[in-house]
Design a protein around this motif. Structure first.
Motif, short mmCIF file in Angstrom:
data_model
loop_
_atom_site.label_atom_id
_atom_site.label_comp_id
_atom_site.label_asym_id
_atom_site.label_seq_id
_atom_site.Cartn_x
_atom_site.Cartn_y
_atom_site.Cartn_z
N GLY A 112 -4.95 -11.28 -8.51
CA GLY A 112 -5.41 -10.19 -9.54
C GLY A 112 -6.54 -10.64 -10.64
O GLY A 112 -7.34 -9.85 -10.64
N MET A 155 -5.91 -0.77 -9.54
CA MET A 155 -4.43 -0.70 -10.09
C MET A 155 -3.98 -1.11 -11.37
O MET A 155 -3.45 -0.42 -12.02
CB MET A 155 -3.48 -1.08 -8.92
N GLU A 181 0.88 -1.12 0.06
CA GLU A 181 0.08 -0.09 0.17
C GLU A 181 1.05 1.12 -0.05
O GLU A 181 1.95 1.27 0.35
CB GLU A 181 -0.84 0.00 1.13
N TRP A 204 -3.76 0.31 -2.87
CA TRP A 204 -3.24 -0.67 -2.30
C TRP A 204 -3.16 -1.74 -3.33
O TRP A 204 -3.73 -1.51 -4.42
CB TRP A 204 -3.64 -1.39 -0.96
N SER A 205 -2.29 -2.78 -3.33
CA SER A 205 -2.15 -3.71 -4.40
C SER A 205 -1.76 -5.20 -3.65
O SER A 205 -1.30 -5.17 -2.83
CB SER A 205 -0.85 -3.29 -5.16
N PRO A 206 -2.48 -6.16 -4.36
CA PRO A 206 -2.76 -6.16 -5.84
C PRO A 206 -4.52 -6.00 -5.79
O PRO A 206 -5.22 -6.49 -4.99
CB PRO A 206 -2.61 -7.75 -6.14
N THR A 207 -4.79 -5.25 -6.84
CA THR A 207 -6.26 -4.80 -6.92
C THR A 207 -6.54 -4.76 -8.58
O THR A 207 -5.60 -4.33 -9.20
CB THR A 207 -6.69 -3.62 -6.20
#
Length: 334
Positions: A289, A216, A114, A210-213
């Motif tokens: 993802g 993004m 994040e 933030w990731s993984p999303t």
């Protein structure tokens, strides 16, 4: 979580699983947090516990701070599948030491992180913007809707652990004096909507994510280097993450610490195989993802995404469970 916390977690897990846990799985409550990956994980856990281990599972709406507070003081819900722990590290450390809570998995999602993000095209159009320090000198590129003379930085909705971190870093970088306003998006949908709307219009955007999303990846957002080192953990834990922080220091975002946390009651009163499942349950970034994109593209909820995942990613989840449980889960999907 630091080595001390990890040591407590391992010791607590071994103790709880040696205390004569019953062979059957009873009633279990799981926090269904108010963001996509946590909603998805909660529903995967629900199906696996119910179909693989015979639990009776109820999903309970949650958010980082409220869910932890309830688990810490009331022992409900039994499980928080995706708890971002920086915001609650001090009381969580105490709960782990006391044995009332247990850390089952310090990395339930690989590649998670994040921080502060901008669209990829913003960096391409302004190559001089290499760090947060550079960006906060250009509020004019990110005008606020309410006051275009100010730059808008979009933080976290109320109740999220990151809300206080963003507020304190906003102060630490003296952003108000430099012409910025801190925007509360109001909800997860509001946060996603603000970012998507800006990118779809080709506008520059600056905020937390933030990731993984799916967001993004689909919006080609870039995590920005802060341009300063991470402060010492003591200051981060005792000031940056706290509501009352008299003098927050400039800092990069802490390395993300996500845990699956369960109550002592769950450990003692349910099938130890169900508890062991959480220690093996790690979502690769690619699989996570893909499921988040599936949820976004199909407007799918956590339950639909969980079924999609279990049907199409057997190679990922079957190692998490025993052969018998895997066969029961597969049968339930047909």
């Amino acid at each position: 979580m630091n080595k001390f916390v990890k040591g407590i977690a391992v010791a607590g897990l071994a103790t709880a699983m040696s205390q004569g846990a019953v062979a059957a799985c009873g009633d279990v409550t799981i926090a269904e947090m108010n963001w996509a990956s946590a909603e998805f994980m909660a529903n995967v856990d629900k199906i696996i516990l119910e179909e693989g281990y015979g639990c009776s599972v109820e999903l309970i709406p949650g958010a980082t701070l409220t869910t932890f507070a309830s688990m810490d003081t009331k022992g409900v819900p039994d499980i928080a599948p995706e708890l971002w722990t920086q915001a609650v590290e001090v009381p969580l450390l105490a709960a782990l030491a006391a044995g009332s809570l247990h850390s089952m998995n310090p990395k339930p999602i690989m590649g998670a992180g994040e921080g502060w993000v901008v669209p990829g095209y913003t960096l391409a159009n302004h190559p001089e913007l290499k760090t947060v320090l550079d960006i906060i000198e250009r509020p004019d590129l990110f005008p606020s809707k309410e006051d275009p003379s100010k730059g808008a930085f979009v933080g976290c909705p109320a109740g999220w652990g990151c809300q206080q971190v963003n507020a304190n870093l906003f102060r630490a970088f003296d952003m108000e004096a430099k012409g910025w306003v801190l925007v509360d998006p109001g909800s997860a949908a509001g946060l996603d909507g603000a970012m998507a709307k800006a990118v779809n219009r080709g506008d520059d955007y600056f905020g937390y994510y933030w990731s993984p999303t799916a967001m993004m990846g689909k919006l080609n957002m870039s995590m920005v280097d802060f341009g300063v080192p991470f402060t010492e953990m003591e200051h981060w834990t005792n000031c940056i993450t706290q509501a009352e922080c008299a003098d927050p220091k400039q800092s990069a975002w802490s390395a993300s610490e996500i845990n699956t946390i369960v109550t002592d009651s769950f450990m003692k009163n349910n099938d130890p195989k169900a508890a062991a499942y959480f220690g093996k349950r790690v979502f690769p970034a690619s699989a996570m993802g893909a499921m988040l994109v599936y949820m976004g593209d199909n407007q799918a909820g956590g339950e639909d995404a969980a079924i999609e995942f279990l049907m199409n990613h057997e190679d990922v989840w079957t190692p998490w469970v025993g052969v018998q449980a895997a066969n029961l889960i597969k049968k339930s999907l047909n």
